[in-house]
Write a protein that holds these residues in place. Structure first.
Motif, PDB file in Angstrom:
ATOM      1  N   GLN A 187      -5.981   2.745 -16.657  1.00  0.00           N
ATOM      2  CA  GLN A 187      -4.985   1.780 -16.184  1.00  0.00           C
ATOM      3  C   GLN A 187      -4.673   2.052 -14.716  1.00  0.00           C
ATOM      4  O   GLN A 187      -4.636   3.217 -14.292  1.00  0.00           O
ATOM      5  CB  GLN A 187      -3.701   1.911 -17.014  1.00  0.00           C
ATOM      6  N   PRO A 188      -4.465   1.000 -13.929  1.00  0.00           N
ATOM      7  CA  PRO A 188      -4.049   1.231 -12.539  1.00  0.00           C
ATOM      8  C   PRO A 188      -2.765   2.055 -12.488  1.00  0.00           C
ATOM      9  O   PRO A 188      -1.834   1.823 -13.272  1.00  0.00           O
ATOM     10  CB  PRO A 188      -3.829  -0.186 -11.991  1.00  0.00           C
ATOM     11  N   LEU A 189      -2.723   3.025 -11.579  1.00  0.00           N
ATOM     12  CA  LEU A 189      -1.551   3.885 -11.477  1.00  0.00           C
ATOM     13  C   LEU A 189      -0.279   3.094 -11.243  1.00  0.00           C
ATOM     14  O   LEU A 189       0.753   3.358 -11.865  1.00  0.00           O
ATOM     15  CB  LEU A 189      -1.759   4.909 -10.355  1.00  0.00           C
ATOM     16  N   VAL A 190      -0.334   2.104 -10.342  1.00  0.00           N
ATOM     17  CA  VAL A 190       0.876   1.355 -10.021  1.00  0.00           C
ATOM     18  C   VAL A 190       1.404   0.597 -11.231  1.00  0.00           C
ATOM     19  O   VAL A 190       2.619   0.379 -11.359  1.00  0.00           O
ATOM     20  CB  VAL A 190       0.635   0.388  -8.840  1.00  0.00           C
ATOM     21  N   GLU A 191       0.511   0.199 -12.141  1.00  0.00           N
ATOM     22  CA  GLU A 191       0.961  -0.474 -13.351  1.00  0.00           C
ATOM     23  C   GLU A 191       1.601   0.505 -14.321  1.00  0.00           C
ATOM     24  O   GLU A 191       2.624   0.210 -14.941  1.00  0.00           O
ATOM     25  CB  GLU A 191      -0.204  -1.192 -14.018  1.00  0.00           C
ATOM     26  N   MET A 192       1.007   1.687 -14.464  1.00  0.00           N
ATOM     27  CA  MET A 192       1.601   2.676 -15.362  1.00  0.00           C
ATOM     28  C   MET A 192       2.987   3.085 -14.879  1.00  0.00           C
ATOM     29  O   MET A 192       3.891   3.355 -15.674  1.00  0.00           O
ATOM     30  CB  MET A 192       0.702   3.897 -15.452  1.00  0.00           C
ATOM     31  N   ASP A 201      -8.587  -1.218 -20.938  1.00  0.00           N
ATOM     32  CA  ASP A 201      -7.559  -1.431 -19.917  1.00  0.00           C
ATOM     33  C   ASP A 201      -6.315  -1.963 -20.627  1.00  0.00           C
ATOM     34  O   ASP A 201      -6.135  -3.168 -20.794  1.00  0.00           O
ATOM     35  CB  ASP A 201      -8.060  -2.420 -18.863  1.00  0.00           C
ATOM     36  N   VAL A 202      -5.480  -1.038 -21.117  1.00  0.00           N
ATOM     37  CA  VAL A 202      -4.266  -1.405 -21.848  1.00  0.00           C
ATOM     38  C   VAL A 202      -3.109  -0.558 -21.330  1.00  0.00           C
ATOM     39  O   VAL A 202      -3.274   0.275 -20.445  1.00  0.00           O
ATOM     40  CB  VAL A 202      -4.444  -1.203 -23.373  1.00  0.00           C
ATOM     41  N   ASP A 203      -1.935  -0.767 -21.922  1.00  0.00           N
ATOM     42  CA  ASP A 203      -0.732  -0.072 -21.484  1.00  0.00           C
ATOM     43  C   ASP A 203      -0.793   1.394 -21.889  1.00  0.00           C
ATOM     44  O   ASP A 203      -0.618   1.745 -23.060  1.00  0.00           O
ATOM     45  CB  ASP A 203       0.493  -0.743 -22.099  1.00  0.00           C
ATOM     46  N   LEU A 204      -1.039   2.257 -20.933  1.00  0.00           N
ATOM     47  CA  LEU A 204      -1.160   3.685 -21.197  1.00  0.00           C
ATOM     48  C   LEU A 204       0.207   4.337 -21.378  1.00  0.00           C
ATOM     49  O   LEU A 204       0.368   5.269 -22.169  1.00  0.00           O
ATOM     50  CB  LEU A 204      -1.911   4.354 -20.042  1.00  0.00           C
ATOM     51  N   ALA A 205       1.198   3.825 -20.675  1.00  0.00           N
ATOM     52  CA  ALA A 205       2.529   4.415 -20.752  1.00  0.00           C
ATOM     53  C   ALA A 205       3.067   4.389 -22.177  1.00  0.00           C
ATOM     54  O   ALA A 205       3.660   5.364 -22.652  1.00  0.00           O
ATOM     55  CB  ALA A 205       3.479   3.680 -19.819  1.00  0.00           C
ATOM     56  N   ALA A 206       2.845   3.291 -22.883  1.00  0.00           N
ATOM     57  CA  ALA A 206       3.345   3.182 -24.252  1.00  0.00           C
ATOM     58  C   ALA A 206       2.681   4.189 -25.169  1.00  0.00           C
ATOM     59  O   ALA A 206       3.304   4.731 -26.086  1.00  0.00           O
ATOM     60  CB  ALA A 206       3.114   1.760 -24.769  1.00  0.00           C
ATOM     61  N   ALA A 207       1.396   4.472 -24.940  1.00  0.00           N
ATOM     62  CA  ALA A 207       0.663   5.406 -25.801  1.00  0.00           C
ATOM     63  C   ALA A 207       1.054   6.856 -25.515  1.00  0.00           C
ATOM     64  O   ALA A 207       1.105   7.682 -26.429  1.00  0.00           O
ATOM     65  CB  ALA A 207      -0.836   5.223 -25.599  1.00  0.00           C
TER      66      ALA A 207
END
Length: 474
Positions: free
Chosen positions: A359-364, A383-389
């Motif tokens: 995932q792009p850093l700025v998105e995380m 390419d999904v939401d890494l923060a949630a995981a």
């Protein structure tokens, strides 16, 4: 050679720890066998590496695409460490590169090898010995691939280690491993490749090892050097023989950060493998590790998960740099650290539909959503939401690290930087070992990654030498 009824030692695993243990035992006159599940080093090299060594040219545009869905080039003589260009670690002396906070809040520095061997001077001497032997076996002198260390430590870090380290190419590793084995076999080493140890038992003070080809070895001592991939085999072995151990209380979990090489250049200008550490709000160390300047990210199957690592592409460099950011997590009371780390990896894999996640850093960080997706050297990823995981604690740790690094490398928090996960390290059960690497079961030694104490090429080799010396003294 005539196979003895009882060996003095059998070494299981042909990575750095196993190779150096087997060499020292043979040199010392022991009747020793080395059993490796994979093949010879050349037979198990990555196809991309083999193609390059045959002189085949790969266009730059194809370099990232020529990678397997899962790397399976992690077994065989040389182990995972020498199947790719790598970094050996310290050259000019051992340093206390890690920090921790004790119950009183005091911060102290330490070396993992120092704790493993019980004494800093002893650990430093063993690392120096490893380098001397590697040079004897043909490793180019230190300085061939390195630059002098500088002082770029940034503010906000509790520790910054920029000790000079030495890189080693696959070509150099092949020369070194060949020379080591040639000398070991000349001294009587029995080498058995392409053969797994399927069972280990003990009767009347002698260890019995059953191999996958149906043969059986009996030995007074056994040196385990099976690496990280041997976890699923070592755990039941510990239980079956009542070997003293506890669940892992601390494990490393995190991500790899990848960015254009020019963005990371200020971090690597004075040192190829800088290590920066700070303590999070819970007092847990958050650190960088394994900086791959001009490298790429690779993935491999681990038990029922997929995890990531970095490759040093010294002979065929890319235009990217990646490095790990991990937190040494204090596992909740009553929890098993091994399962805690695997749970982290499984959650990320589940979010990625069975794949690692990029995932792009700025998105995380929640800054913006990019319409143009940045590329990564890790092709087979979701390419999904890494923060949630990962959860808010790990996201906060990564944010804390990259904001500190931004002061050293402006532009690091930019649209071309990506975060890739999962990364897990040091997830073996905590095996009770003597300073000579011997377990509570007499004559059974655990070295390298499977010791649960250390990781890395030089540290692994040092523990192999220490175990061998102990066996030779008995």
């Amino acid at each position: 050679m005539t196979t003895p009824a009882i060996w003095d030692a059998v070494v299981v695993g042909g990575g750095p720890a196993g190779l150096f243990a087997a060499w020292r035992l043979a040199q010392g006159g022991a009747r020793v066998a080395l059993v490796e599940a994979g093949g010879g080093m050349r037979a198990s090299l990555c196809p991309r590496v083999s193609a390059r060594m045959r002189g085949q040219q790969v266009r730059p545009a194809e370099k990232f695409r020529l990678q397997c869905n899962r790397c399976d080039c992690l077994t065989g003589l040389g182990g995972a460490a020498f199947h790719f260009d790598t970094n050996l670690g310290y050259v000019r002396g051992l340093s206390r590169s890690k920090i921790e906070q004790d119950s009183s809040g005091a911060v102290r520095a330490y070396s993992g090898l120092e704790r493993t061997l019980g004494d800093f001077d002893r650990a430093a001497a063993e690392v120096a010995r490893v380098y001397e032997l590697m040079a004897e076996f043909g490793l180019p002198p230190a300085g061939t691939h390195i630059e002098a260390a500088g002082g770029t430590a940034g503010t906000g870090f509790a520790a910054a280690d920029e000790a000079v380290s030495q890189a080693i190419t696959v070509d150099d590793a092949l020369t070194m491993v060949d020379a080591l084995l040639l000398k070991a076999e000349a001294n009587g080493l029995h080498l058995r490749t392409g053969c797994r140890v399927e069972d280990v038992d003990r009767q009347d003070g002698v260890w019995s090892l059953r191999l996958s080809d149906g043969t059986q070895f009996r030995s007074r001592s056994v040196v385990m050097a099976v690496g990280k991939l041997g976890l699923d085999w070592i755990r039941p072995l510990l239980q079956r023989h009542g070997i003293a151990h506890d669940p892992a209380r601390r494990v490393d979990v995190g991500v790899r950060l990848e960015m254009p090489q020019e963005v990371a250049a200020p971090l690597t200008a004075s040192c190829h493998n800088p290590k920066f550490t700070f303590l999070n709000d819970g007092g847990e160390p958050v650190r960088t590790f394994c900086v791959c300047d001009g490298g790429r990210i690779m993935q491999y199957s681990f038990l029922d998960t997929v995890i990531l690592d970095g490759q040093h592409c010294l002979t065929t460099p890319t235009k990217r740099t990646n490095f790990g950011i991990v937190t040494t997590v204090d596992v909740p009371a009553g929890a098993d650290g091994t399962e805690h780390a695997l749970g982290f990896a499984r959650r990320v894999n589940q979010a990625g539909g069975g794949l690692p996640v990029v995932q792009p850093l700025v998105e995380m960080l929640g800054r913006e959503r990019l319409t143009e997706r940045p590329s990564s050297s890790l092709i087979y990823a979701a390419d999904v939401d890494l923060a949630a995981a990962m959860g808010p604690e790990r996201v906060a740790d990564i944010a804390g690290m990259v904001h500190r690094l931004e002061a050293l490398a402006p532009g690091l928090i930019g649209p071309r930087t990506v975060v890739a996960a999962p990364v897990v390290e040091k997830l073996y059960p905590a095996i009770e070992l003597s300073p000579d690497m011997e377990s509570s079961a007499a004559g059974l030694y655990f070295t390298g990654d499977c010791s649960s104490k250390i990781i890395g090429v030089t540290y692994g080799a040092a523990t192999g030498l220490v175990a061998a010396e102990s066996i030779l003294r008995d």
